[in-house]
Structure formats: structure tokens, C-alpha cells
Scaffold this motif. Structure first.
Motif, PDB file in Angstrom:
ATOM      1  N   TYR A 160       0.829  -1.210   0.000  1.00  0.00           N
ATOM      2  CA  TYR A 160       0.000   0.000   0.000  1.00  0.00           C
ATOM      3  C   TYR A 160       0.861   1.257   0.000  1.00  0.00           C
ATOM      4  N   LEU A 161       1.930   1.220   0.768  1.00  0.00           N
ATOM      5  CA  LEU A 161       2.823   2.383   0.826  1.00  0.00           C
ATOM      6  C   LEU A 161       3.502   2.617  -0.515  1.00  0.00           C
ATOM      7  N   VAL A 162       3.948   1.540  -1.153  1.00  0.00           N
ATOM      8  CA  VAL A 162       4.576   1.667  -2.473  1.00  0.00           C
ATOM      9  C   VAL A 162       3.578   2.207  -3.493  1.00  0.00           C
ATOM     10  N   THR A 163       2.349   1.704  -3.451  1.00  0.00           N
ATOM     11  CA  THR A 163       1.312   2.196  -4.366  1.00  0.00           C
ATOM     12  C   THR A 163       1.047   3.677  -4.149  1.00  0.00           C
ATOM     13  N   ALA A 164       1.019   4.109  -2.884  1.00  0.00           N
ATOM     14  CA  ALA A 164       0.799   5.523  -2.586  1.00  0.00           C
ATOM     15  C   ALA A 164       1.918   6.390  -3.156  1.00  0.00           C
TER      16      ALA A 164
END
Length: 373
Positions: A360-364
Motif C-alpha cells: 500500500y505504501l509503495v502504491t501511494a
């Protein structure tokens, strides 16, 4: 639509089926293998079900979906063993595949038919929220039912609700005949496949939207482990449904706010990732509140990604292309379940759930960079 969404998830076994598996003597690795069977079944049927929904009656598929799930729940409580759990998950996975892509296509095209396509994100998100309220209600009712009649009583109630959901599905709007109601009655499977492939191959915006849906929905498959995360905080088994209820309530709030503030998708998604990691690593019942907010953020983000995808694909193969997203999500889910099974040898539920914050952090970060460009 709201009635269908509520009944679809008002299943008393939802908050405790992972615990049911554990109480039957299954190890974390065995439970994960069941989840893999579940995902592989849905994975294998995703694309065929999308094609069926673009050629045959979408309402018939939506009516059949909960009946398959209800049959699986009956197997679990009548014959609580690994083979019965596996067979039940195969039936549940088949039902999920029939619904995936089908419901989005039916809702979007019916809204567009009445000139309200812009309301899709709000309706879809609120339907998800209503469904999650069904989970909340089921979680609240599950504790006393389990105390009074055990897993068999919860399983019987779950099967009955699935039958009621099938009735609601039959009364959804749209024609009873084949196709989507958009002039597809004469379409062949081959023509639908060709049209769907052309959309995915020829439109970069469709591909990017597909990728976003795949990542967000695929990683969120870890919500199946929320009961085990709650159990790892040291609470009694009877309290597990109540704390799972907190997470489900947060998830529902995120769905209710779908369609709002989408321009803040990247920073809000990043904040949700941080909350998931911190809440999971806390190791206490209080950390469940942070996990609940995180899952609300993820639900809100998934609704935004779904709406973006529906806006970019055409009607001729809408259910098929949407099922491609479901296909990819299930592929990611299989990797997630396998990763949990492997990681459970060295880490507990809290640490493993915290690792899920990384995608999720990478996608953000990727979304933020794309927005700046």
C-alpha cells in the motif's frame, strides 16, 4: 442492490470461520492452504464468469452466487474437516467468481441507462458499506448464537441468509433474458473476448486502472486473517467477533465515503499503510482501532479505483474486463496467502499483517509521483 449487498454479507460464520478451522485442529499453514484453494478456484473461474455475464443473464448469475456459498457453509458445520473445508471454499470461490465483474457491469450500465453514471462510485461504495454493515450485524449476532448453538447454529443461519440473498438477486433491475441489457444478446463468447482484449491492449488508461484495482484488492485479501490477528492479542475466543466488528465498522465507513476527496488518494493511502503497520505491531486490543481505520482507507481507495476503471472501459465487454481485474486480484491474493503460510513459520499474525502495509505504501508513492508528473 442494498438488500442484496446486506444479505450477501450477513453471514454469521464470516467473523469466525478462520477460528472454526483452527478449532478443528488445522495449523496456520493448513489454514493458508485452504485460502489458496479458495483463491485458485475464484482465479480459475474469474474470466469465464465475466464472459458469461457479457453474454447471458447477469441476474441469473447473481442469484446463483449466494446459493453456492450457502452450500459450502453447510458442509463446514456438518463435516468439520479439511476436505469439507476445502470443498466449501471451492463452492464459495465459484460463487464469488459468478458475482465478480457481473455486479459492477450490471450497476454501471443500469445507472448509465437512466442518466446517472456519475453516481456509480457513490452507489458502489455505499453498497460495499451496506454489505459491511451486514458483516457488522453478523458479528454482533454471532457471539450469542455461537454461545447458544455452536458452529452448527451459525452455519444453519448462514445458509438461510444465502437463500434470501439469491431471491434479492433475482429481483435486481435489468432484463431477465441473456446479456447485459445493452444489446449483447446476440454476442458470441469469441466476439466478447476480442473486444475485451482490444480495450486492454489499446488503452493505456485501462491498463493503469486495471493495475491499481489488482493491487488494492489483491493485497486486501489479508482481511481474512483479521480474526487471527485479533486472537493474537490475547483476547478470549468469544470476544473475537466483537473486535472483528470494530475493523469491519471502519471498513464500512470507508465505503460510505466513496467518491469523495479522490484527489487525495496518494497521501491518504500512505497514511492508511502506516496505521496498518502500527496497529498490527502493537500486540494489544487497542491497536485494532488503527487497523480499522486503515481498512476503511483501503475500502475508500478501492472504490475510487473501481470507478476509474468503469469510466474507462466500454459496454461491449464490461464484465469481461472487470473480471480481468478480479483475475489479477486473485493472483495477488494467492501470493499473499502463500506468503502468510511461509512467514507464519517465523513470525506472528501482527508482524505478518504489518508487512502488508508495504504494498500500500509503495502504491501511494507511485500514485503521488504520477500525479506530480
Amino acid at each position: 442492490m442494498y438488500a442484496y449487498a446486506f444479505l450477501q454479507d450477513f453471514v454469521l460464520l464470516y467473523p469466525v470461520y478462520a477460528v472454526l478451522f483452527a478449532d478443528a485442529g488445522l495449523s496456520p499453514a493448513a489454514i493458508s492452504s485452504l485460502f489458496v484453494i479458495w483463491s485458485v478456484t475464484t482465479f480459475a473461474l474469474e474470466l469465464p464468469s465475466g464472459l458469461w455475464a457479457d453474454v447471458f443473464s447477469r441476474r441469473s448469475l447473481l442469484a446463483a452466487s449466494p446459493l453456492l456459498a450457502g452450500a459450502g457453509f453447510g458442509l463446514w458445520v456438518l463435516f468439520p474437516s479439511y476436505p469439507a473445508f476445502a470443498a466449501g471454499l471451492v463452492l464459495w470461490g465459484a460463487g464469488s467468481a459468478l458475482r465478480s465483474g457481473t455486479v459492477q457491469a450490471l450497476v454501471y450500465e443500469e445507472l448509465r441507462r437512466v442518466g446517472a453514471a456519475g453516481a456509480y462510485a457513490r452507489l458502489a461504495g455505499r453498497s460495499e458499506a451496506v454489505g459491511l454493515l451486514g458483516v457488522v450485524a453478523a458479528s454482533a449476532v454471532a457471539a450469542p448464537v455461537l454461545a447458544a448453538g455452536g458452529y452448527r447454529a451459525a452455519g444453519a443461519a448462514s445458509a438461510a441468509v444465502c437463500a434470501a440473498c439469491a431471491v434479492a438477486g433475482w429481483f435486481l433491475p435489468g432484463p431477465r433474458g441473456g446479456g447485459s441489457g445493452a444489446g449483447r444478446e446476440g454476442a458470441s463468447l469469441r466476439s466478447v473476448v476480442g473486444e475485451g482484449w482490444a480495450q486492454v491492449r489499446g488503452e493505456p488508461a485501462v491498463r493503469w486502472s486495471l493495475a491499481l484495482v489488482v493491487v488494492l484488492e489483491g493485497v486486501t485479501a489479508l482481511d481474512e486473517y483479521v480474526p487471527l490477528l485479533v486472537r493474537s492479542t490475547g483476547v478470549a475466543a468469544a470476544s473475537v467477533p466483537l473486535l472483528v466488528l470494530v475493523v469491519t465498522a471502519g471498513d464500512a465507513v470507508g465505503g460510505w465515503f466513496a467518491g469523495r476527496g479522490v484527489r487525495w488518494l496518494a497521501p491518504v493511502l500512505g497514511a492508511g499503510a502506516v496505521l496498518l503497520a502500527v496497529g498490527s505491531l502493537g500486540g494489544s486490543p487497542g491497536g485494532v482501532a488503527g487497523v480499522a481505520v486503515a481498512f476503511g482507507v483501503f475500502r475508500w481507495a478501492m472504490a475510487a479505483a473501481d470507478a476509474r476503471l468503469q469510466e474507462r472501459i466500454g459496454d461491449g465487454a464490461r464484465a469481461t474486463v472487470t473480471s480481468v481485474a478480479g483475475f489479477g486480484s486473485e493472483a495477488v491474493a494467492v501470493v499473499v496467502f502463500a506468503g502468510w503460510a511461509l512467514g507464519s513459520r517465523w513470525a506472528g499474525a501482527g508482524a505478518l499483517m504489518a508487512v502488508a502495509a508495504v504494498p500500500y505504501l509503495v502504491t501511494a508513492v507511485v500514485l503521488g509521483m504520477a500525479r506530480r508528473r
